[in-house]
Scaffold this motif. Structure first.
Motif, PDB file in Angstrom:
ATOM      1  N   LEU A 127      -9.607 -32.282 -47.408  1.00 31.42           N
ATOM      2  CA  LEU A 127     -10.555 -31.411 -48.037  1.00 31.42           C
ATOM      3  C   LEU A 127     -11.650 -31.841 -48.607  1.00 31.42           C
ATOM      4  O   LEU A 127     -12.843 -31.503 -48.550  1.00 31.42           O
ATOM      5  CB  LEU A 127      -9.950 -30.293 -48.895  1.00 31.42           C
ATOM      6  N   LEU A 128     -11.391 -33.190 -49.585  1.00 31.58           N
ATOM      7  CA  LEU A 128     -12.421 -33.635 -50.218  1.00 31.58           C
ATOM      8  C   LEU A 128     -13.291 -34.544 -49.378  1.00 31.58           C
ATOM      9  O   LEU A 128     -14.560 -34.779 -49.630  1.00 31.58           O
ATOM     10  CB  LEU A 128     -11.840 -34.224 -51.358  1.00 31.58           C
ATOM     11  N   THR A 129     -12.864 -34.677 -48.124  1.00 30.33           N
ATOM     12  CA  THR A 129     -13.521 -35.607 -47.063  1.00 30.33           C
ATOM     13  C   THR A 129     -14.367 -34.814 -45.995  1.00 30.33           C
ATOM     14  O   THR A 129     -15.303 -35.125 -45.838  1.00 30.33           O
ATOM     15  CB  THR A 129     -12.644 -36.653 -46.616  1.00 30.33           C
ATOM     16  N   ILE A 130     -13.569 -33.783 -45.615  1.00 35.56           N
ATOM     17  CA  ILE A 130     -14.016 -32.944 -44.774  1.00 35.56           C
ATOM     18  C   ILE A 130     -15.042 -31.781 -45.104  1.00 35.56           C
ATOM     19  O   ILE A 130     -16.264 -31.716 -44.429  1.00 35.56           O
ATOM     20  CB  ILE A 130     -12.925 -32.065 -43.864  1.00 35.56           C
ATOM     21  N   CYS A 131     -14.852 -31.408 -46.378  1.00 34.89           N
ATOM     22  CA  CYS A 131     -15.833 -30.196 -46.645  1.00 34.89           C
ATOM     23  C   CYS A 131     -17.078 -30.820 -47.041  1.00 34.89           C
ATOM     24  O   CYS A 131     -18.206 -30.028 -47.085  1.00 34.89           O
ATOM     25  CB  CYS A 131     -15.060 -29.717 -47.823  1.00 34.89           C
ATOM     26  N   PRO A 132     -17.277 -31.946 -47.615  1.00 30.46           N
ATOM     27  CA  PRO A 132     -18.648 -32.473 -47.659  1.00 30.46           C
ATOM     28  C   PRO A 132     -19.303 -32.674 -46.463  1.00 30.46           C
ATOM     29  O   PRO A 132     -20.769 -33.147 -46.529  1.00 30.46           O
ATOM     30  CB  PRO A 132     -18.661 -33.822 -48.765  1.00 30.46           C
ATOM     31  N   GLY A 133     -18.765 -32.615 -45.490  1.00 33.52           N
ATOM     32  CA  GLY A 133     -19.672 -32.773 -44.157  1.00 33.52           C
ATOM     33  C   GLY A 133     -19.331 -34.024 -43.269  1.00 33.52           C
ATOM     34  O   GLY A 133     -19.900 -34.415 -42.200  1.00 33.52           O
ATOM     35  N   LEU A 134     -18.137 -34.866 -43.900  1.00 36.40           N
ATOM     36  CA  LEU A 134     -17.911 -36.078 -42.862  1.00 36.40           C
ATOM     37  C   LEU A 134     -17.424 -35.610 -41.450  1.00 36.40           C
ATOM     38  O   LEU A 134     -16.748 -34.732 -41.304  1.00 36.40           O
ATOM     39  CB  LEU A 134     -16.938 -36.831 -43.706  1.00 36.40           C
ATOM     40  N   PHE A 135     -17.889 -36.468 -40.570  1.00 35.11           N
ATOM     41  CA  PHE A 135     -17.420 -36.073 -39.144  1.00 35.11           C
ATOM     42  C   PHE A 135     -15.820 -36.331 -38.984  1.00 35.11           C
ATOM     43  O   PHE A 135     -15.660 -37.454 -38.162  1.00 35.11           O
ATOM     44  CB  PHE A 135     -18.307 -37.000 -38.354  1.00 35.11           C
ATOM     45  N   LEU A 136     -15.033 -35.671 -39.331  1.00 32.37           N
ATOM     46  CA  LEU A 136     -13.674 -35.741 -39.222  1.00 32.37           C
ATOM     47  C   LEU A 136     -13.268 -34.389 -38.775  1.00 32.37           C
ATOM     48  O   LEU A 136     -13.606 -33.294 -39.078  1.00 32.37           O
ATOM     49  CB  LEU A 136     -13.014 -36.102 -40.543  1.00 32.37           C
ATOM     50  N   GLY A 137     -12.024 -34.594 -37.994  1.00 32.68           N
ATOM     51  CA  GLY A 137     -11.418 -33.413 -37.326  1.00 32.68           C
ATOM     52  C   GLY A 137     -10.296 -32.779 -38.258  1.00 32.68           C
ATOM     53  O   GLY A 137      -9.854 -33.471 -39.286  1.00 32.68           O
ATOM     54  N   ARG A 138      -9.757 -31.635 -37.923  1.00 32.99           N
ATOM     55  CA  ARG A 138      -8.803 -31.023 -38.976  1.00 32.99           C
ATOM     56  C   ARG A 138      -7.489 -31.482 -38.135  1.00 32.99           C
ATOM     57  O   ARG A 138      -6.473 -31.296 -39.015  1.00 32.99           O
ATOM     58  CB  ARG A 138      -8.865 -29.489 -38.636  1.00 32.99           C
ATOM     59  N   GLU A 139      -7.354 -32.019 -37.054  1.00 30.38           N
ATOM     60  CA  GLU A 139      -5.963 -32.067 -36.303  1.00 30.38           C
ATOM     61  C   GLU A 139      -5.325 -33.420 -37.014  1.00 30.38           C
ATOM     62  O   GLU A 139      -3.994 -33.317 -37.103  1.00 30.38           O
ATOM     63  CB  GLU A 139      -6.255 -32.286 -34.824  1.00 30.38           C
ATOM     64  N   GLY A 140      -5.883 -34.520 -37.387  1.00 29.04           N
ATOM     65  CA  GLY A 140      -5.481 -35.401 -37.750  1.00 29.04           C
ATOM     66  C   GLY A 140      -4.695 -35.405 -39.282  1.00 29.04           C
ATOM     67  O   GLY A 140      -3.316 -35.672 -39.234  1.00 29.04           O
ATOM     68  N   PRO A 141      -5.259 -34.841 -40.085  1.00 31.28           N
ATOM     69  CA  PRO A 141      -4.579 -34.535 -41.398  1.00 31.28           C
ATOM     70  C   PRO A 141      -3.273 -33.561 -41.275  1.00 31.28           C
ATOM     71  O   PRO A 141      -2.397 -33.501 -41.836  1.00 31.28           O
ATOM     72  CB  PRO A 141      -5.583 -33.844 -42.479  1.00 31.28           C
ATOM     73  N   SER A 142      -3.273 -32.478 -40.207  1.00 30.70           N
ATOM     74  CA  SER A 142      -2.613 -31.539 -39.874  1.00 30.70           C
ATOM     75  C   SER A 142      -1.200 -32.265 -39.520  1.00 30.70           C
ATOM     76  O   SER A 142      -0.231 -31.603 -39.637  1.00 30.70           O
ATOM     77  CB  SER A 142      -3.097 -30.609 -38.957  1.00 30.70           C
ATOM     78  N   ILE A 143      -1.355 -33.423 -38.848  1.00 34.11           N
ATOM     79  CA  ILE A 143      -0.220 -34.151 -38.261  1.00 34.11           C
ATOM     80  C   ILE A 143       0.828 -34.224 -39.382  1.00 34.11           C
ATOM     81  O   ILE A 143       2.099 -33.932 -39.322  1.00 34.11           O
ATOM     82  CB  ILE A 143      -0.481 -35.271 -37.392  1.00 34.11           C
ATOM     83  N   GLN A 144       0.247 -35.047 -40.444  1.00 33.27           N
ATOM     84  CA  GLN A 144       1.247 -35.237 -41.458  1.00 33.27           C
ATOM     85  C   GLN A 144       1.760 -34.013 -42.346  1.00 33.27           C
ATOM     86  O   GLN A 144       2.773 -33.983 -43.003  1.00 33.27           O
ATOM     87  CB  GLN A 144       0.558 -36.420 -42.447  1.00 33.27           C
ATOM     88  N   ILE A 145       0.654 -33.366 -42.552  1.00 31.31           N
ATOM     89  CA  ILE A 145       1.061 -32.074 -43.310  1.00 31.31           C
ATOM     90  C   ILE A 145       2.216 -31.335 -42.626  1.00 31.31           C
ATOM     91  O   ILE A 145       3.144 -30.879 -43.440  1.00 31.31           O
ATOM     92  CB  ILE A 145       0.042 -30.905 -43.372  1.00 31.31           C
ATOM     93  N   GLY A 146       2.182 -31.163 -41.163  1.00 31.17           N
ATOM     94  CA  GLY A 146       3.231 -30.563 -40.617  1.00 31.17           C
ATOM     95  C   GLY A 146       4.584 -31.345 -40.674  1.00 31.17           C
ATOM     96  O   GLY A 146       5.681 -30.846 -40.769  1.00 31.17           O
ATOM     97  N   ALA A 147       4.452 -32.553 -40.582  1.00 33.75           N
ATOM     98  CA  ALA A 147       5.591 -33.316 -40.627  1.00 33.75           C
ATOM     99  C   ALA A 147       6.281 -33.429 -42.082  1.00 33.75           C
ATOM    100  O   ALA A 147       7.645 -33.500 -42.116  1.00 33.75           O
ATOM    101  CB  ALA A 147       5.212 -34.909 -40.147  1.00 33.75           C
ATOM    102  N   CYS A 148       5.584 -33.440 -43.095  1.00 34.54           N
ATOM    103  CA  CYS A 148       5.992 -33.190 -44.335  1.00 34.54           C
ATOM    104  C   CYS A 148       6.720 -32.085 -44.820  1.00 34.54           C
ATOM    105  O   CYS A 148       7.837 -31.920 -45.572  1.00 34.54           O
ATOM    106  CB  CYS A 148       4.687 -33.476 -45.339  1.00 34.54           C
ATOM    107  N   ILE A 149       6.267 -30.845 -44.332  1.00 32.11           N
ATOM    108  CA  ILE A 149       6.669 -29.650 -44.260  1.00 32.11           C
ATOM    109  C   ILE A 149       8.323 -29.639 -43.436  1.00 32.11           C
ATOM    110  O   ILE A 149       9.324 -29.150 -43.944  1.00 32.11           O
ATOM    111  CB  ILE A 149       5.995 -28.619 -43.764  1.00 32.11           C
ATOM    112  N   GLY A 150       8.368 -30.366 -42.330  1.00 33.34           N
ATOM    113  CA  GLY A 150       9.667 -30.385 -41.890  1.00 33.34           C
ATOM    114  C   GLY A 150      10.543 -31.417 -42.418  1.00 33.34           C
ATOM    115  O   GLY A 150      11.819 -30.847 -42.615  1.00 33.34           O
TER     116      GLY A 150
END
Length: 313
Positions: A127-150
């Protein structure tokens, strides 16, 4: 014949008398639970990003009219870079980059993920990197977030064997991509084609279930409208089709150049010795400011830019 009929009827009776005992059905319940939790977490993640990037389209034009506001904004940028460095440094190997490489190593048994420290660090740092406007997608971080929940479900509730303990992480991976784009089939196919290369029914059926559930949860946040909705109101004339080949070649070449530059960044950043490694994020965070002053709709994952573009069909 009598013995064969007896054996046949016995098998039918055994099957019909023990429903929901297959290996696949054992994981359907947990896959639903993972889908619900992942959908909620990624839904909040997407909501914060969307609202912040919308806010940037107001902040940057305002700063363009009042340049003195750039001073506190730049000071805030330094604070954000400092926070990112402090959050990422203890688990740098696991938190940096998209997370696909790390997760592949986990599924191969060559790496271990500590789900809670990686989960909250990936969530906050992303959030601290995407919200200021860096050219990053949401799918990459979501991979580890989902895996960690599993991994959390396995460690806290189910304690599966070494053979099956990665299944819940795989269900989390499908749920996260589905939640990131509200696309359940895409989430499932990503797991099968990119991560596991295995079409075993105990993988893809619960994974698809988890993916559908997480997509449904995101519908509660954002509605049923696709994440990247591009209405097509016109048709390309047949005479323009040859130009599609030219466009494909140009886009493919540009994609290669982009990947080459992205993969070379690690080497370039290694040459920057006057800034501690954990605070290298200050460089792109500062470079994105003039881009935002020029056109704030380009910032972030460019979803708004694509929808806003006058060239959209």
């Amino acid at each position: 014949m009598k013995g064969e009929n007896t054996l046949y009827h016995k098998r039918v009776r055994d099957i019909l008398g023990k429903p929901f005992t297959s290996i696949v059905s054992r994981y359907l319940g947990v896959s639903i639970a993972i889908g619900i939790v992942t959908g909620l977490v990624i839904g909040v993640f997407r909501w914060i990003i969307d609202r912040t990037l919308t806010l940037l389209t107001i902040i940057y034009p305002f700063m363009g009219k009042h340049p003195w506001l750039l001073i506190p904004y730049i000071l805030g940028t330094f604070i954000v870079a400092w926070l990112i460095g402090k959050i990422v440094k203890p688990y740098e190997t696991d938190v940096v980059r998209s997370g696909v490489t790390q997760l592949k190593a986990v599924l191969l048994g060559k790496h271990r993920i500590h789900w809670w420290p990686v989960l909250w660090r990936k969530f906050v740092a992303s959030l601290l990197t995407i919200c200021p406007g860096l050219f990053l997608g949401r799918e990459g971080p979501s991979i580890q977030i989902g895996a960690c929940i599993g991994a959390c479900f396995n460690e806290k509730f189910f304690h599966l064997t070494d053979k099956d303990k990665y299944l819940l992480m795989e269900y989390g991976v499908t749920a996260r991509l589905s939640a990131a784009f509200s696309a359940p089939l895409a989430g499932t196919m990503f797991l099968l084609e990119e991560m596991t290369h295995n079409f075993n029914s105990r993988i893809w059926i619960p994974a698809l279930t988890s993916s559908i559930i997480s997509a449904f949860i995101t519908f509660l946040f954002f509605g049923t409208k696709p994440c990247l909705y591009i209405p097509i109101t016109t048709k390309l004339p047949v005479a323009s089709y040859p130009w599609l080949i030219v466009a494909g070649v140009v886009i493919g070449f540009l994609a290669y150049c982009f990947q080459f530059a992205a993969l070379s960044l690690t080497w370039w950043y290694s040459k920057i010795t006057f800034i501690p490694k954990e605070f290298h994020s200050i460089i792109p965070l500062l470079l994105v400011i003039p881009v935002g002053l020029w056109n704030p709709y380009i910032l972030g994952g460019s979803h708004d830019f694509i929808r806003w573009s006058p060239f959209t069909l």
